[in-house]
Design an enzyme around this catalytic site. Structure first.
Site, PDB file in Angstrom:
ATOM      1  N   ASP A 265      10.793  -6.335  15.900  1.00 13.86           N
ATOM      2  CA  ASP A 265      11.035  -7.737  15.531  1.00 13.86           C
ATOM      3  C   ASP A 265      12.478  -7.959  15.078  1.00 13.86           C
ATOM      4  O   ASP A 265      13.048  -9.016  15.324  1.00 13.86           O
ATOM      5  CB  ASP A 265      10.079  -8.183  14.420  1.00 13.86           C
ATOM      6  CG  ASP A 265      10.238  -7.352  13.163  1.00 13.86           C
ATOM      7  OD1 ASP A 265       9.833  -6.180  13.190  1.00 13.86           O
ATOM      8  OD2 ASP A 265      10.790  -7.860  12.167  1.00 13.86           O
TER       9      ASP A 265
ATOM     10  N   SER B 263       0.849  -1.187   0.000  1.00 14.37           N
ATOM     11  CA  SER B 263       0.000   0.000   0.000  1.00 14.37           C
ATOM     12  C   SER B 263       0.879   1.228   0.000  1.00 14.37           C
ATOM     13  O   SER B 263       0.414   2.341   0.032  1.00 14.37           O
ATOM     14  CB  SER B 263      -0.898  -0.004   1.235  1.00 14.37           C
ATOM     15  OG  SER B 263      -0.092  -0.228   2.370  1.00 14.37           O
TER      16      SER B 263
ATOM     17  N   SER C 276      15.117   7.874   4.287  1.00 13.83           N
ATOM     18  CA  SER C 276      14.650   6.889   3.301  1.00 13.83           C
ATOM     19  C   SER C 276      13.497   7.324   2.417  1.00 13.83           C
ATOM     20  O   SER C 276      13.326   6.780   1.326  1.00 13.83           O
ATOM     21  CB  SER C 276      14.297   5.588   4.022  1.00 13.83           C
ATOM     22  OG  SER C 276      13.295   5.820   4.986  1.00 13.83           O
TER      23      SER C 276
ATOM     24  N   GLU D 265      14.598   0.683  14.180  1.00 14.52           N
ATOM     25  CA  GLU D 265      13.191   0.286  14.070  1.00 14.52           C
ATOM     26  C   GLU D 265      12.321   1.166  14.964  1.00 14.52           C
ATOM     27  O   GLU D 265      12.795   1.724  15.950  1.00 14.52           O
ATOM     28  CB  GLU D 265      13.009  -1.142  14.615  1.00 14.52           C
ATOM     29  CG  GLU D 265      13.599  -2.219  13.775  1.00 14.52           C
ATOM     30  CD  GLU D 265      13.338  -3.587  14.379  1.00 14.52           C
ATOM     31  OE1 GLU D 265      12.857  -4.442  13.646  1.00 14.52           O
ATOM     32  OE2 GLU D 265      13.612  -3.787  15.587  1.00 14.52           O
TER      33      GLU D 265
ATOM     34  N   GLY E 179       7.689  -1.869  17.002  1.00 11.33           N
ATOM     35  CA  GLY E 179       7.851  -2.988  16.062  1.00 11.33           C
ATOM     36  C   GLY E 179       9.281  -3.465  16.014  1.00 11.33           C
ATOM     37  O   GLY E 179       9.963  -3.363  15.006  1.00 11.33           O
TER      38      GLY E 179
HETATM   39  C1  PLP Z   1      10.059   0.434   2.780  1.00  6.87           C
HETATM   40  C2  PLP Z   1      10.587   1.570   3.538  1.00  6.87           C
HETATM   41  C3  PLP Z   1      11.464   1.382   4.621  1.00  6.87           C
HETATM   42  C4  PLP Z   1      11.872   0.004   5.110  1.00  6.87           C
HETATM   43  O1  PLP Z   1      12.625  -0.673   4.144  1.00  6.87           O
HETATM   44  P1  PLP Z   1      12.890  -2.251   4.250  1.00  6.87           P
HETATM   45  O2  PLP Z   1      13.702  -2.570   3.061  1.00  6.87           O
HETATM   46  O3  PLP Z   1      11.551  -2.920   4.248  1.00  6.87           O
HETATM   47  O4  PLP Z   1      13.584  -2.482   5.530  1.00  6.87           O
HETATM   48  C5  PLP Z   1      11.965   2.493   5.254  1.00  6.87           C
HETATM   49  N1  PLP Z   1      11.635   3.745   4.874  1.00  6.87           N
HETATM   50  C6  PLP Z   1      10.778   3.978   3.840  1.00  6.87           C
HETATM   51  C7  PLP Z   1      10.455   5.377   3.487  1.00  6.87           C
HETATM   52  C8  PLP Z   1      10.237   2.902   3.135  1.00  6.87           C
HETATM   53  O5  PLP Z   1       9.393   3.130   2.125  1.00  6.87           O
END
Ligand code: PLP
Length: 330
Positions: free
Chosen positions: A221, A89, A315, A215, A219
């Site tokens: 994990d 999503s 990210s 994390e 969450g």
């Molecule tokens: C998907 C996502 C993550 C986590 O990435 P993974 O590869 O699942 O660990 C972190 N930040 C953003 C903005 C994402 O879209």
């Protein structure tokens, strides 16, 4: 004694640094080489020298474009003709939709029927077909597998996939190329695609750099899995970090994280809000809650930055404006 993921080579089915180099070739001139920014405020606050890799400014607003494009570009022509499928999503869906359009591949995206209308529209806007499901009564992995088999589509999972991991690793490769060796690299952690790819890049390009996963507190994990030495699955966590609400690491990401990550730390949602405010006010950047995890670890003291050169992966920047305004206003 298990063989090191660094020395075992590609025979294990796990990605290696050469896969990241191949991904860089595929992404060259296609993905943005996102800026690496610094902030005197951040350095004074943490006592370190922080380098922010701004994947919020990546195409489609998150690093996910790297892995999605790399995975589709690496498919044989026959599979590309049939098309790809993804379930998500969030940022992975949009990344697959955009990458498919650029590569002239048809994409089918399975999304919860109650996904924000804007997200569905954005995914359709890239030319993907959206198929909806009920997240409370239907299992998306089974649905996706059935639909992919029926239509002959290649399923591209959001993190547990060799070429996805390799693509995500290019973010850290670019960062280290720009900064030179780092003492520490902070990477947000959901399913571990980004963390494992970045850890492989750091191990090759900046040996000795501590790679730390971050994390949401609710969450953890990944932290539990690292402590137990096996993949721990938790119930769907509640956090504003909606890109990191995964319940478990992957079969490919876990062995890499276990060997190459020095530690996994957690931060509470309040620290994410504080980091989002820092990005808005000091760096003039919109960063989504999940995108703030790594910076929040530096600011909240979850990791010690004093006197160290620290890479921070920012990210993503996809956040709807109404919630963003609420986060900033507090
Ligand atoms: C998907 C996502 C993550 C986590 O990435 P993974 O590869 O699942 O660990 C972190 N930040 C953003 C903005 C994402 O879209």
């Amino acid at each position: 004694m298990a063989v090191s993921v660094l020395e075992a080579g590609s025979s294990t089915g796990l990605p290696v640094f050469a896969d990241i180099e191949a991904a860089r070739g595929r992404l060259d001139g296609i993905a943005h080489r996102t800026p690496v920014l610094t902030s005197r405020f951040a350095d004074e606050r943490t006592g370190g020298r922080l380098f922010f890799k701004c994947e919020n400014l990546q195409r489609a607003g998150a690093f996910k474009f790297r892995g999605a494009y790399n995975a589709i570009a690496a498919l044989p022509p026959e599979a590309r003709r049939r098309g790809v499928m993804a379930y998500s999503s969030g940022n992975h869906a949009q990344a697959i939709a955009l990458a498919s359009r650029l590569l002239d591949v048809s994409a089918t995206i399975l999304m919860p029927i109650d996904s924000p209308a804007m997200k569905m529209a954005a995914t359709r806007g890239y030319g993907a077909e959206v198929v909806t499901y009920d997240r409370y009564t239907e299992d998306r992995e089974t649905l996706a597998r059935d639909l992919a088999a029926e239509r002959g589509l290649t399923l591209i999972p959001p993190y547990d996939h060799l070429e996805v991991i390799a693509g995500q690793g290019t973010a850290a490769a670019e960062l280290i190329e720009a900064t030179g060796p780092l003492d520490m690299l902070l990477v947000c952690l959901g399913g571990g695609g980004l963390l494992s790819g970045c850890a492989l890049a750091a191990a090759a390009m900046s040996p000795g750099c501590q790679v730390i996963g971050v994390e949401p507190e609710a969450g953890d994990d990944g932290r539990q899995s690292l402590a137990r030495g096996e993949i721990v699955t938790i119930p769907v966590p509640r956090s504003i970090a909606d890109g990191a609400l995964t319940t478990h690491l992957g079969q490919l990401t876990f062995p890499i994280v276990r060997e190459l990550a020095s530690d996994i730390v957690t931060v509470p949602d309040e620290a994410l809000v504080e980091a989002m405010r820092f990005f808005a006010q000091r760096m003039k950047m919109v960063v989504e809650p999940t995108g703030s995890l790594a910076a929040a670890a530096a600011f909240s003291g979850a990791v010690a930055c004093e006197g160290r050169r620290v890479g921070v992966i920012v990210s993503g920047g996809n956040v709807d404006l109404a919630s963003y305004a609420r986060f900033l206003a507090g």
